[in-house]
Scaffold this motif. Structure first.
Motif: not given
Length: 124
Positions: A9-21, A33-39
């Motif tokens: 879930s963390e990858h899909l919504f936060i660290t995935c390149s698609v999510a980051r874009q 500024d959405l500085q997000i590190q966790s759900l």
């Protein structure tokens, strides 16, 4: 969705390149500024888009931004997993924008536009 690491879930919504874009596009749209590190941080950032006690149409729309992006990511992920559809970040963003505009019309009777990437709310 990006096929680079095991999906969480963390990858899909936060660290995935698609999510980051998508989060970068949302940052431009609302100048936040959405500085997000966790759900949990993601939900907190979404809540911070609306000031406490603000019941204006813009505030109501602002609260829908993070869930709209997350929903678009989830649908794109499911399309990839179940139909082997190629995921393009710009298409996922277009879906999120559609959800945001639909929410604005249905919930607050406002027209929402994006001009040069910035979210514009036009009441009525």
């Amino acid at each position: 969705m990006c096929e680079s690491v095991e999906e969480t879930s963390e990858h899909l919504f936060i660290t995935c390149s698609v999510a980051r874009q998508l989060w970068a596009l949302l940052k431009v749209a609302v100048d936040f500024d959405l500085q997000i590190q966790s759900l949990n941080g993601l939900w907190e950032a979404g809540r911070n888009l609306k000031q406490t006690g603000d019941r204006s149409p813009r505030a109501k729309v602002s609260q829908s931004l993070v869930p709209a992006v997350m929903w678009a990511l989830w649908l794109a992920r499911n399309s990839k997993v179940f139909r082997n559809t190629r995921v393009y970040p710009e298409n996922v963003w277009d879906s999120a924008v559609y959800f945001i505009k639909s929410w604005g019309r249905a919930c607050v009777g406002a027209k929402i536009g994006f001009i040069r990437g910035k979210l514009i709310l036009m009441e009525g």
